[in-house]
Motif scaffolding. Structure first.
Motif, PDB file in Angstrom:
ATOM      1  N   ASN A  44       0.872  -1.291  -0.149  1.00 12.01           N
ATOM      2  CA  ASN A  44       0.066   0.082  -0.153  1.00 12.01           C
ATOM      3  C   ASN A  44       0.882   1.207   0.131  1.00 12.01           C
ATOM      4  O   ASN A  44       2.169   1.067   0.526  1.00 12.01           O
ATOM      5  CB  ASN A  44      -1.066  -0.054   1.252  1.00 12.01           C
ATOM      6  N   GLN A  45       0.359   2.423  -0.354  1.00 10.83           N
ATOM      7  CA  GLN A  45       1.044   3.656  -0.473  1.00 10.83           C
ATOM      8  C   GLN A  45       1.513   4.096   1.006  1.00 10.83           C
ATOM      9  O   GLN A  45       2.559   4.774   0.884  1.00 10.83           O
ATOM     10  CB  GLN A  45       0.075   4.749  -1.127  1.00 10.83           C
ATOM     11  N   GLY A  46       0.882   3.751   2.155  1.00  7.50           N
ATOM     12  CA  GLY A  46       1.313   4.214   3.234  1.00  7.50           C
ATOM     13  C   GLY A  46       2.810   3.519   3.643  1.00  7.50           C
ATOM     14  O   GLY A  46       3.267   4.217   4.423  1.00  7.50           O
ATOM     15  N   GLN A  47       3.232   2.508   3.139  1.00  2.00           N
ATOM     16  CA  GLN A  47       4.652   2.186   3.529  1.00  2.00           C
ATOM     17  C   GLN A  47       5.618   3.116   2.856  1.00  2.00           C
ATOM     18  O   GLN A  47       6.732   3.050   3.290  1.00  2.00           O
ATOM     19  CB  GLN A  47       4.656   0.838   2.843  1.00  2.00           C
ATOM     20  N   ILE A  48       5.197   3.732   1.692  1.00  2.00           N
ATOM     21  CA  ILE A  48       6.361   4.311   0.907  1.00  2.00           C
ATOM     22  C   ILE A  48       6.762   5.639   1.637  1.00  2.00           C
ATOM     23  O   ILE A  48       6.032   6.588   1.807  1.00  2.00           O
ATOM     24  CB  ILE A  48       5.706   4.921  -0.463  1.00  2.00           C
ATOM     25  N   LEU A  49       7.969   5.870   2.011  1.00  2.00           N
ATOM     26  CA  LEU A  49       8.621   7.130   2.324  1.00  2.00           C
ATOM     27  C   LEU A  49       8.789   8.100   1.458  1.00  2.00           C
ATOM     28  O   LEU A  49       8.512   9.195   1.519  1.00  2.00           O
ATOM     29  CB  LEU A  49       9.836   6.837   3.194  1.00  2.00           C
ATOM     30  N   ARG A  50       9.887   7.827   0.399  1.00  2.00           N
ATOM     31  CA  ARG A  50      10.120   8.416  -0.731  1.00  2.00           C
ATOM     32  C   ARG A  50      10.476   7.721  -1.996  1.00  2.00           C
ATOM     33  O   ARG A  50      11.056   6.745  -1.865  1.00  2.00           O
ATOM     34  CB  ARG A  50      11.261   9.315  -0.179  1.00  2.00           C
ATOM     35  N   VAL A  51      10.089   8.465  -3.005  1.00  2.00           N
ATOM     36  CA  VAL A  51      10.541   7.794  -4.487  1.00  2.00           C
ATOM     37  C   VAL A  51      11.435   8.880  -5.139  1.00  2.00           C
ATOM     38  O   VAL A  51      11.014   9.938  -5.356  1.00  2.00           O
ATOM     39  CB  VAL A  51       9.111   7.312  -5.362  1.00  2.00           C
ATOM     40  N   VAL A  52      12.412   8.387  -5.656  1.00  2.00           N
ATOM     41  CA  VAL A  52      13.470   9.343  -6.308  1.00  2.00           C
ATOM     42  C   VAL A  52      13.998   8.733  -7.698  1.00  2.00           C
ATOM     43  O   VAL A  52      14.344   7.464  -7.704  1.00  2.00           O
ATOM     44  CB  VAL A  52      14.680   9.814  -5.388  1.00  2.00           C
ATOM     45  N   GLN A  53      13.655   9.481  -8.666  1.00  2.00           N
ATOM     46  CA  GLN A  53      14.246   9.244  -9.940  1.00  2.00           C
ATOM     47  C   GLN A  53      15.525   9.822 -10.277  1.00  2.00           C
ATOM     48  O   GLN A  53      15.636  11.082 -10.089  1.00  2.00           O
ATOM     49  CB  GLN A  53      13.226   9.652 -11.201  1.00  2.00           C
ATOM     50  N   PHE A  54      16.471   9.088 -10.711  1.00  2.00           N
ATOM     51  CA  PHE A  54      17.989   9.777 -10.746  1.00  2.00           C
ATOM     52  C   PHE A  54      18.395   9.803 -12.216  1.00  2.00           C
ATOM     53  O   PHE A  54      19.250  10.272 -12.506  1.00  2.00           O
ATOM     54  CB  PHE A  54      18.914   8.773 -10.136  1.00  2.00           C
ATOM     55  N   ASN A  55      17.399   9.381 -13.248  1.00  2.00           N
ATOM     56  CA  ASN A  55      18.288   9.171 -14.413  1.00  2.00           C
ATOM     57  C   ASN A  55      17.914  10.366 -15.453  1.00  2.00           C
ATOM     58  O   ASN A  55      18.037  10.531 -16.844  1.00  2.00           O
ATOM     59  CB  ASN A  55      17.888   7.883 -15.197  1.00  2.00           C
ATOM     60  N   SER A  56      17.649  11.563 -14.900  1.00  2.00           N
ATOM     61  CA  SER A  56      17.542  12.813 -15.729  1.00  2.00           C
ATOM     62  C   SER A  56      18.933  13.244 -16.405  1.00  2.00           C
ATOM     63  O   SER A  56      19.130  13.511 -17.532  1.00  2.00           O
ATOM     64  CB  SER A  56      16.823  13.947 -15.008  1.00  2.00           C
ATOM     65  N   TYR A  57      19.982  13.270 -15.481  1.00  2.00           N
ATOM     66  CA  TYR A  57      21.137  13.597 -15.921  1.00  2.00           C
ATOM     67  C   TYR A  57      22.449  12.412 -15.878  1.00  2.00           C
ATOM     68  O   TYR A  57      23.632  12.769 -15.966  1.00  2.00           O
ATOM     69  CB  TYR A  57      21.782  14.769 -15.272  1.00  2.00           C
ATOM     70  N   GLY A  58      22.049  11.244 -15.442  1.00  2.00           N
ATOM     71  CA  GLY A  58      22.938  10.218 -15.163  1.00  2.00           C
ATOM     72  C   GLY A  58      22.004   8.818 -14.913  1.00  2.00           C
ATOM     73  O   GLY A  58      20.848   8.853 -15.049  1.00  2.00           O
ATOM     74  N   HIS A  59      22.606   7.878 -14.426  1.00  2.00           N
ATOM     75  CA  HIS A  59      22.303   6.694 -13.819  1.00  2.00           C
ATOM     76  C   HIS A  59      22.871   6.138 -12.800  1.00  2.00           C
ATOM     77  O   HIS A  59      23.807   6.627 -12.390  1.00  2.00           O
ATOM     78  CB  HIS A  59      22.039   5.973 -15.081  1.00  2.00           C
TER      79      HIS A  59
END
Length: 188
Positions: A100-115
């Motif tokens: 469930n969504q309540g478990q999630i603390l944070r989501v981060v996408q890193f591949n805009s300028y790198g990977h």
């Protein structure tokens, strides 16, 4: 009266000289600007990654619940594709998945300028216990710029204490070293 109406401005020769000087300066400044931009992107990615690791560890300690950090698949399970968004979530049952969504603390996408390249041994995740330790899930994450220039790559090591450490260039060759003292590589 004629002198007061005389047009003021640059002659064609003056304009050409000024534009030539600006072009010469721009030619020398462009590589420096590119380096500055790459360094800024590197610092931004590192800051965001360290912040995510610290959030996961601190939440595990404060809430006394295991927290897992990994790239989630479309079925909300930890996967091995580090180009996917990195998710920190509460994982009380050690299931390596969210229900469930309540478990999630944070989501981060890193591949805009790198990977990212995750090096977690046989596991595809990092886990922080309520004590803050990352006993069975230690390893490192390498961030590489989009052009794979190793000089701007960084490695964050997560030790058994759950603390992140950033790689450094200790031999002065311009490329940071990995855990084993070898230059970081941006190939998977």
């Amino acid at each position: 009266m004629k002198n007061s109406y005389m047009a003021r401005g640059f002659s064609l020769l003056e304009l050409i000289i000024v534009l030539s000087i600006v072009a010469i300066i721009a030619t020398y400044a462009a590589p420096s600007f590119d380096m500055l931009l790459k360094k800024s992107r590197q610092r931004s990615a590192l800051s965001e990654l360290i912040s995510l690791i610290n959030l996961a560890r601190n939440t595990a300690i404060q809430e006394q619940v295991p927290v897992t950090l990994c790239p989630l698949t479309t079925s909300h399970k930890c996967g091995s594709d580090w180009s996917r968004p990195l998710t920190a979530f509460r994982d009380p049952g050690f299931k390596k998945q969210t229900s469930n969504q309540g478990q999630i603390l944070r989501v981060v996408q890193f591949n805009s300028y790198g990977h990212l390249i995750g090096k977690t041994g046989i596991r595809n995740y990092f886990r922080f216990r309520p004590s803050g330790l990352a006993e069975e899930a230690i390893g490192n994450i390498v961030w590489c710029p989009e052009d794979n220039d190793n000089r701007y790559a960084s490695q964050i090591r997560i030790n058994m204490g759950g603390r992140p450490f950033v790689s450094k260039d200790t031999d002065g060759d311009g490329v940071p070293e990995d855990t084993y003292g070898q230059n970081l590589e941006c190939t998977q």
